[in-house]
Enzyme design. Structure first.
Site, PDB file in Angstrom:
ATOM      1  N   ASP A  73     -35.955  44.414  12.810  1.00 23.61           N
ATOM      2  CA  ASP A  73     -37.275  45.033  12.741  1.00 23.61           C
ATOM      3  C   ASP A  73     -38.051  45.021  14.047  1.00 23.61           C
ATOM      4  OD1 ASP A  73     -37.933  42.311  12.915  1.00 23.61           O
ATOM      5  OD2 ASP A  73     -39.772  42.621  11.762  1.00 23.61           O
TER       6      ASP A  73
ATOM      7  N   ASP B 124     -30.973  40.294  11.463  1.00 24.76           N
ATOM      8  CA  ASP B 124     -31.950  39.557  12.253  1.00 24.76           C
ATOM      9  C   ASP B 124     -32.697  38.601  11.311  1.00 24.76           C
ATOM     10  OD1 ASP B 124     -33.713  38.939  14.435  1.00 24.76           O
ATOM     11  OD2 ASP B 124     -35.195  40.207  13.433  1.00 24.76           O
TER      12      ASP B 124
ATOM     13  N   ASP C  48     -34.514  44.081  18.667  1.00 26.98           N
ATOM     14  CA  ASP C  48     -33.359  44.482  17.865  1.00 26.98           C
ATOM     15  C   ASP C  48     -32.896  45.908  18.176  1.00 26.98           C
ATOM     16  OD1 ASP C  48     -33.355  42.061  16.377  1.00 26.98           O
ATOM     17  OD2 ASP C  48     -35.010  42.824  15.173  1.00 26.98           O
TER      18      ASP C  48
END
Length: 748
Positions: free
Chosen positions: A636, A437, A640
């Site tokens: 995080d 990410d 996600d």
């Protein structure tokens, strides 16, 4: 020691039965179980104990595992090492050694000086052997008989079953030979009509097994050193500020969320919280392993057990007790150490049949030597059968996997890399694709508000006030940046009602009867808001690497807000190191293609996938897996979580949201991607170590059992003494532990 399976529990007399779930279903402790020992004084009443090798075995109070005989340990670790078990073993060892040595010397007298011509002298020596060996066999070895019998009763014979059987057979044979020699064939009796005995064999075997257990307990204690070190970091008291400004020292147990605490220079921060006054540098090496302190200002979060260095701080407690990061780290490492790796399945299947098979081999050895062996056949049959029982050490096989997992989990914790379970440790080495990410993973995750561009008749201050009002209820890093940016510019957020968060798109709410929407282009399209007029301005901001958000009021575009989030200093070198490990690196983000490409510039990424909804992130992971890739995902945020759960290994940034960490199998406490490099190397080293242990355990038994049975005797005339077998058995498990302890220096 050996770890066969059959769930069984015990609890202290009069205690409430303990019910728990395990791999084999629901089980309840009953009063017919193995009675618990007196509780430790430093632990609260009702403390649950578990077996380190059979986590499904639990009871209230200390004791021994009914499956493998291993000493139970508290379910939640403590900072104080319990050495009662090792002291008991040490005491029994020295007693056994003190008595076994003279027994062995007496047994050697006939070989060194010839047999005594006086029958009375020979009888006296025999009785002296019995007197010296009896305390060793009947007292020092008593716990082994109990543990071995418990294994038989519960259908899980273990190494103590073999040891106890071998010692009892040798000692009982010697007793019968001493007092009823006439019951044996004439070929086994000497000139005085006496039969050879094995008192020294039984006594020395017990002493050697005790020595091995002492060494093993010491080595096992070192595997828990990482957890005890973490627990010892926490201060015992905190300085709490009362409403009137008075200060008092209180225990950590009495603190609650919202308490304000003063932390002076040189003191440890007592709990997780946020700074409300002061500034300082904080040594966070206990989390990150980095020696450089972190600068902290008002509004920054601090973690309990880190060291305040230069300035006085006042913090507001946000997480206390079991909710603190340190407690969560200890709990996660403890759970990981007790979990079972897939490689353990092979050892478990073999261990389930190992002890019965060894007993069968011992019986066959006895029969073969008795039928076709040289005279005295019975003596040869007995000695070789006992040697088979003693040398067949299943403890090395049972320890091969768990001990490596214990050491690796503790080592990872010292680096701020937390594995949820043993499977994550084993699986990470097989990953060939790492999906990352952007926000909070590659970037700092502490974005700052950039520009605010108003459209139509809406003033810039109104745009910012509405956006901040919506984001005040959001925990997303971009939302916090908007709120903090508004306050810094003197803009008061509006009061929003009907707040709703749409994962991966944005937030909505109402202010003064007006409908507010703040988010990406997907949300605007879903809300029927035209954003074409802002296309040029949006692209300009994206090309600088900033993320933009659209604000709509009553269905009309009101403005654009840009938020910048710089890359972490460690991102570029970490990605280069991961690339060197052979991983394919993919950035997966919900941001626009322009912003994603701007962030990815200069990074060694193989692919950039942008403008992806949270549900689509999981679909991307699934597509990669369908193509045959083993995928790890690092992220995080809430958005996600589905992808983290879908990946073969989910890796959460410890600086992110709780749901991300709950969805992941690995947590990087400080959110540093270099932790993945260490985790990968540790995974490779751990699996290699486990395979070495299993190879050693299998090879030891494959070689030792035939030698003990006497297969070389027809060719070489060589037999393996039960004493040598006991020594080899004792050190086999110690060798496995010593090999596992090498992981403490792995992946440096």
């Amino acid at each position: 020691m050996n770890r066969p399976h059959e769930c069984q529990h015990a609890h202290a007399a009069g205690s409430v039965p303990l019910t728990h779930a395990s791999a084999c279903g629901k089980h309840t402790a009953s009063s017919g179980g193995h009675p618990a020992e007196p509780p430790r004084a430093d632990l609260p009443a009702g403390t649950i104990y578990t077996c380190p090798m059979h986590p499904e075995v639990r009871q209230i109070g200390p004791g021994h595992c009914p499956k493998c005989g291993m000493a139970l340990e508290p379910l939640m670790p403590t900072s104080i090492e319990d050495d009662s078990e090792i002291r008991s073993v040490r005491r029994r060892f020295w007693t056994a050694l003190t008595l076994a040595v003279p027994v062995m010397l007496i047994a050697m007298v006939p070989h060194l000086f010839g047999r005594a011509h006086d029958p009375t002298a020979a009888w006296t020596l025999r009785i002296l052997e019995l007197a010296l060996s009896a305390p060793v066999v009947l007292w020092a070895a008593a716990p082994y008989y109990r543990r071995g019998w418990l294994g038989v009763v519960h259908g899980s014979p273990n190494m103590y079953t073999l040891i106890g059987l071998g010692v009892i057979v040798a000692f009982t044979f010697s007793l019968i030979a001493t007092f009823f020699p006439g019951q044996f064939p004439a070929t086994m009796r000497d000139d005085h009509g006496m039969v050879g005995v094995y008192f020294e064999t039984a006594a020395v075997i017990v002493a050697l097994v005790l020595l091995g257990e002492w060494l093993e307990l010491g080595a096992r204690g070192r595997t828990s050193a990482a957890i005890r070190q973490l627990l010892g970091l926490s201060p015992k008291t905190a300085r709490r500020l009362a409403a009137g400004g008075e200060e008092e020292d209180v225990s950590l147990e009495s603190l609650t969320v919202g308490d304000r605490l003063r932390v002076r220079p040189g003191e440890k921060i007592p709990v997780d919280g946020r700074i409300v006054s002061g500034r300082s540098s904080v040594d966070e090496s206990m989390l990150t392993g980095e020696s450089l302190p972190a600068e902290k200002n008002i509004g920054d979060r601090v973690v309990g057990a880190t060291m305040n260095q230069t300035g006085t701080l006042v913090i507001e407690a946000e997480r206390v007790g079991a909710d603190s990061l340190l407690s969560q780290i200890v709990a996660m490492v403890s759970d990981a150490q007790r979990s079972r790796a897939p490689l353990q399945k092979l050892a478990d299947r073999i261990a389930r049949w190992f002890v019965p098979a060894v007993i069968g081999i011992s019986i066959v050895t006895f029969i073969v030597w008795w039928l076709i062996g040289p005279e005295p056949r019975l003596a040869y049959a007995l000695v070789n059968a006992v040697a088979v029982l003693i040398i067949a050490c299943p403890c090395a096989l049972g320890l091969a996997t768990p001990i490596s997992i214990m050491v690796a989990s503790g080592r990872g914790a010292q680096w701020g890399v937390l594995f949820r379970n043993a499977e994550a440790i084993e699986t990470l080495r097989t990953v060939d694709t790492l999906v990352l990410d952007k926000t909070g993973t590659l970037t700092l995750g502490r974005p700052a508000l950039g520009q605010v561009v108003a459209f139509g008749t809406f003033p810039e201050e109104v745009v910012l006030a509405c956006a901040a009002g919506l984001e005040r209820s959001s925990e997303h890093p971009l939302g916090r940046a908007v709120v903090e940016g508004a306050l810094a510019r003197g803009v008061t957020p509006v009061e929003v009602t009907g707040f709703d968060s749409i994962t991966g798109e944005g937030v909505t709410g109402k202010w003064d009867g007006r409908r507010l929407s703040l988010g990406n282009a997907v949300l605007m399209r879903a809300s029927g808001v035209a954003v074409d007029a802002a296309h040029g301005e949006g692209e300009r901001l994206r090309r600088t690497g900033q993320t933009i958000m659209f604000l709509a009021i009553d269905g009309q575009l009101a403005g654009i807000l840009s938020v910048g989030d710089p890359l972490k200093d460690t991102t570029a070198p970490a990605l280069r190191a991961l690339k060197a490990l052979g991983l394919r690196l993919v950035m997966l983000t919900g941001d626009s293609r322009t912003t994603a490409d701007a962030v990815a510039a200069g990074l060694v990424l193989d692919e950039v996938i942008a403008e992806v909804r949270p549900t689509d992130k999981a679909a991307v992971i699934a597509a990669l897996q369908k193509d045959g890739h083993r995928v790890a995902m690092a992220g995080d945020g809430i958005n996600d979580a589905p992808a983290l759960a879908r990946a073969d290994v989910g890796i959460a940034m410890g600086t992110g949201t709780d749901i991300a960490m709950e969805s992941a199998q690995v947590t990087l406490v400080k959110g540093d991607l270099r932790g993945i490099v260490r985790a990968r190397r540790l995974s490779e080293a751990t699996v290699r170590n486990i395979r070495q242990n299993l190879l050693f355990a299998f090879g030891y038994n494959a070689l030792g059992i035939p030698l003990a049975a006497g297969v070389l005797y027809p060719l070489t005339g060589w037999l393996l003494s039960p004493l040598i077998a006991a020594l080899a058995m004792s050190f086999s498990s110690v060798s496995v532990i010593a090999n596992a302890l090498r992981l403490r220096t792995a992946a440096e």
